[in-house]
Design an enzyme around this catalytic site. Structure first.
Site, PDB file in Angstrom:
ATOM      1  N   ARG A   1       0.944  -1.452   0.129  1.00  0.00           N
ATOM      2  CA  ARG A   1       0.281   0.216   0.447  1.00  0.00           C
ATOM      3  C   ARG A   1       0.593   1.381   0.011  1.00  0.00           C
ATOM      4  O   ARG A   1       2.309   1.486   0.489  1.00  0.00           O
ATOM      5  CB  ARG A   1      -1.587   0.261   1.180  1.00  0.00           C
ATOM      6  CG  ARG A   1      -0.217   0.078   2.594  1.00  0.00           C
ATOM      7  CD  ARG A   1      -1.494   0.208   3.670  1.00  0.00           C
ATOM      8  NE  ARG A   1      -0.337   0.194   5.100  1.00  0.00           N
ATOM      9  CZ  ARG A   1      -0.579   0.922   5.614  1.00  0.00           C
ATOM     10  NH1 ARG A   1      -1.026   2.297   5.108  1.00  0.00           N
ATOM     11  NH2 ARG A   1       0.326   1.419   7.726  1.00  0.00           N
TER      12      ARG A   1
ATOM     13  N   GLY B   1       5.724   6.480  -2.852  1.00  0.00           N
ATOM     14  CA  GLY B   1       6.578   5.857  -3.551  1.00  0.00           C
ATOM     15  C   GLY B   1       7.685   5.528  -2.508  1.00  0.00           C
ATOM     16  O   GLY B   1       8.971   4.722  -3.342  1.00  0.00           O
ATOM     17  N   ARG B   2       7.775   5.043  -1.643  1.00  0.00           N
ATOM     18  CA  ARG B   2       8.988   4.431  -0.725  1.00  0.00           C
ATOM     19  C   ARG B   2       9.768   4.918  -0.364  1.00  0.00           C
ATOM     20  O   ARG B   2      11.240   5.338  -0.261  1.00  0.00           O
ATOM     21  CB  ARG B   2       9.237   3.242  -1.296  1.00  0.00           C
ATOM     22  CG  ARG B   2       7.871   2.141  -1.573  1.00  0.00           C
ATOM     23  CD  ARG B   2       7.145   1.039   0.036  1.00  0.00           C
ATOM     24  NE  ARG B   2       6.558   0.492   0.150  1.00  0.00           N
ATOM     25  CZ  ARG B   2       5.586   0.993  -0.437  1.00  0.00           C
ATOM     26  NH1 ARG B   2       4.436   1.839  -0.420  1.00  0.00           N
ATOM     27  NH2 ARG B   2       4.348  -0.097  -0.635  1.00  0.00           N
ATOM     28  N   LEU B   3       9.300   6.893  -0.384  1.00  0.00           N
ATOM     29  CA  LEU B   3      10.379   7.655  -0.130  1.00  0.00           C
ATOM     30  C   LEU B   3       9.904   8.580   1.186  1.00  0.00           C
ATOM     31  O   LEU B   3       9.899   9.387   1.323  1.00  0.00           O
ATOM     32  CB  LEU B   3      10.858   9.170  -1.207  1.00  0.00           C
ATOM     33  CG  LEU B   3      11.212   8.417  -3.028  1.00  0.00           C
ATOM     34  CD1 LEU B   3      10.692   9.323  -3.276  1.00  0.00           C
ATOM     35  CD2 LEU B   3      12.689   7.861  -2.826  1.00  0.00           C
TER      36      LEU B   3
END
Length: 219
Positions: A15, A196-198
């Site tokens: 997610r 965005g997993r940043l």
């Protein structure tokens, strides 16, 4: 279903994180103050067991173990929890007093990691906390030889009934083998999920008494 199908199902669990941001300029100067800001927000969000934390310990040889325990106090000195001194975690902390904690609050997309040295709290502080525990929990502390093998559930319940009878109509005293620990933090990391997993990872590292370096890590 094949093993490949199971693996694909696991791989597809994901997610995105979109709720909040975290920056060096927005956090408190003290990691304890920053923790309390987030902990109060976790309480306000009515999360299930917001004080549940993973406690990771290791033997003298470095063999690790982890389990969930409950935070029972936090202040400038550190983070407190209570347990049986003869339990596996108690034995490992005796051998190797370094440990790590991890809080994870999924609805808030947040994680807090804490590393430091662990020491026993005073007997008086343990006794003060033990007196405030529910009576059933007090009796359970006497009945359970934590982390030792038992032959059956019946054996455990028999031991509990023996404790009930032993302390009938009287206050349950603090066992000699039970008490609190204080983790004194040397490093605390606040993780905020981002798109965005940043992810944001803002860290505090102790530089001296009351002094902390604040820096960001790459996700």
């Amino acid at each position: 279903m094949s093993e490949d199908d199971d693996q694909e199902k696991v791989e597809k669990i994901r997610r995105d994180y979109t709720q909040e941001v975290l920056s060096e300029s927005s956090v408190e100067e003290s990691p304890i103050d920053q923790f309390m800001v987030w902990f109060e927000q976790a309480l306000s969000a009515d999360l299930l067991d917001p004080n549940a934390m993973t406690l990771a310990t290791a033997t003298r040889e470095g063999v690790p173990a982890s389990r969930i325990v409950l935070l029972k106090g936090v202040d400038r000195d550190g983070f407190r929890f209570y347990t049986n001194y003869a339990s596996r975690k108690g034995r490992e902390l005796e051998e190797n007093p370094q440990a790590a904690l991890c809080f994870y609050w999924p609805p808030l997309e947040r994680q807090v990691r804490i590393e430091g040295q662990v020491q026993k709290v005073s007997r008086a502080k343990s006794a003060d906390y033990f007196r405030r525990r529910p009576r059933l929990s007090q009796l359970g502390a006497w009945a359970s030889q934590q982390s030792s093998r038992v032959d059956s559930r019946n054996e455990l319940e028999d031991t509990f009934r023996e404790a009930e009878k032993r302390f009938e109509n009287q206050e349950v005293p603090l066992p000699e083998f039970w008490g609190g620990y204080l983790l004194v933090p040397e490093y605390i990391e606040f993780w905020q999920g981002r798109k965005g997993r940043l992810h944001d990872r803002i860290c505090y590292e102790r530089q001296g008494e009351g002094l902390w370096e604040i820096f960001r890590l790459s996700p």
